[in-house]
Design an enzyme around this catalytic site. Structure first.
Site, PDB file in Angstrom:
ATOM      1  N   SER A 149       4.785  -8.312 -10.837  1.00  0.00           N
ATOM      2  CA  SER A 149       4.101  -8.860  -9.666  1.00  0.00           C
ATOM      3  C   SER A 149       2.624  -9.098  -9.995  1.00  0.00           C
ATOM      4  CB  SER A 149       4.288  -7.928  -8.461  1.00  0.00           C
ATOM      5  OG  SER A 149       3.916  -8.565  -7.269  1.00  0.00           O
ATOM      6  N   GLU A 211      14.213 -14.587  -5.489  1.00  0.00           N
ATOM      7  CA  GLU A 211      12.809 -14.956  -5.340  1.00  0.00           C
ATOM      8  C   GLU A 211      12.614 -16.467  -5.292  1.00  0.00           C
ATOM      9  OE1 GLU A 211       9.880 -12.106  -7.331  1.00  0.00           O
ATOM     10  OE2 GLU A 211      11.610 -11.987  -8.682  1.00  0.00           O
ATOM     11  N   HIS A 247      12.484  -9.324  -5.355  1.00  0.00           N
ATOM     12  CA  HIS A 247      11.210  -9.046  -6.022  1.00  0.00           C
ATOM     13  C   HIS A 247      11.112  -7.603  -6.529  1.00  0.00           C
ATOM     14  CE1 HIS A 247       7.075  -9.916  -7.049  1.00  0.00           C
ATOM     15  NE2 HIS A 247       6.627  -8.908  -6.314  1.00  0.00           N
TER      16      HIS A 247
END
Length: 264
Positions: A149, A211, A247
Site C-alpha cells: 500500500s 482491487e 487490498h
C-alpha cells in the site's frame, strides 16, 4: 503467560527526525551462518506483517533443498502501538509532492501529515542498516525491502532514486495515486538513467483481483507501471494479480511469493 516468537528481539531506535522513533523487531535464524552471511528482509509496517513473514521463513527454510527458500534475517520496521497500522506511516512513506494528487480523495477530511519519505529513507540508510549490520551477520548482496500500500509507494520511490540500496524489491498494491505526479517523474528519470545499472535487481509488483474496482485505479496503475519498467534490461520485473483477493487479504499470498523470490 506471554507468547513470543522464537529467536526474535525488539529494539526502540530513535529516527533522528520529527521526534520519531521506530519499533524494530528482528528475527535471526537459529542455524549455522552461511559463508557470506544471512540474506535479510526489511519489512515496512512491521506491526502488521512481521509475525506472518517470520513464520513463513521459519517453516519453508527448514528444508531448503526442497523449498528453495533459505534461512534469513527478518527486520520489521514498526511503531510503538498495538494496532496493525500507525497514522505516522502517512508521513514516513509518502513523498513531498503537490497535494492535488490526493486532496480530492479526502474531500473535507484533513490530510494527515505527509511528505517524509526522504527522511525515512535516510533513517534506513544511516541508522537502521548500520545498527543491524553491526549486530548480525548480514549478506549485503542479498537484501530485500518489502512494502504494501503506502509502503509499496515508498519501495518504488527507493527503487527509482537509489536502485542499488537493495537487490530485491517487493511491492504490494502500491498507493501510486498518493504521489502519482512526482513518482512518475522519478520513474521517467530512472528509465532514462538506469538502463545501464551497475548491478541487476529484482522487482515483484502484485495486487488483488478485487482491487480492480478501487477508486484510485490501484490495480491498473500497477499494471501500467510494470509494463513501463519491463524495458529496463537490468531489472527483472514481474506482475501478479491474485484472484479473489482484496487490498488486505492479498498480503499472505504475496508474502509467500516474496520469500521464494528473495531467499532462493
Amino acid at each position: 503467560m506471554d507468547v513470543t516468537i522464537p529467536n526474535t528481539e525488539r529494539f526502540i531506535i530513535n529516527a533522528g527526525y520529527s521526534n520519531r522513533s521506530f519499533q524494530i523487531d528482528v528475527f535471526y535464524p537459529n542455524c549455522s551462518v552461511p559463508e557470506n552471511g544471512f540474506p535479510i528482509i526489511y519489512l515496512l509496517d512491521g506491526n502488521s506483517n512481521f509475525a506472518t513473514v517470520v513464520d513463513a521463513v521459519r517453516l519453508q527454510s527448514r528444508r531448503p533443498e526442497r523449498t528453495n527458500v533459505y534461512p534469513a534475517i527478518v527486520v520489521g520496521i514498526g511503531y510503538q502501538i498495538e494496532q496493525p497500522f500507525s497514522k505516522e506511516r502517512f508521513y514516513d512513506y509518502t513523498l513531498s509532492a503537490p497535494e492535488f494528487d490526493i486532496s480530492s480523495k479526502w474531500n473535507d477530511r484533513e490530510l494527515p501529515p505527509h511528505g517524509g519519505a526522504e527522511e525515512f529513507a535516510g533513517f534506513i540508510k544511516t541508522v537502521l542498516k548500520p545498527f543491524i549490520e553491526n549486530k548480525y551477520v548480514v549478506n549485503k548482496q542479498k537484501q530485500t525491502i518489502f512494502g504494501h500500500s503506502l509502503g509499496g509507494l515508498f519501495v518504488l520511490h527507493t527503487l527509482f532514486t537509489n536502485s542499488q540500496a537493495f537487490q530485491t524489491y517487493i511491492v504490494g498494491s502500491p498507493s501510486i495515486h498518493w504521489n502519482q505526479t512526482l513518482l512518475l517523474q522519478e520513474r521517467d528519470a530512472f528509465l532514462a538513467n538506469n538502463n545501464g545499472m551497475e548491478n541487476s535487481v529484482s522487482l515483484l509488483i502484485a495486487a488483488g483481483e478485487l482491487e480492480g474496482n478501487h477508486a484510485s485505479f490501484m490495480l491498473e496503475n500497477a499494471r501500467t507501471l510494470t509494463k513501463k519498467l519491463s524495458t529496463v534490461s537490468q531489472l527483472k520485473v514481474d506482475f501478479h494479480i491474485y484472484d479473489n483477493e482484496n487490498h488486505i487479504s492479498v498480503l499472505p499470498r504475496l508474502i509467500n511469493q516474496a520469500i521464494k523470490r528473495a531467499l532462493k
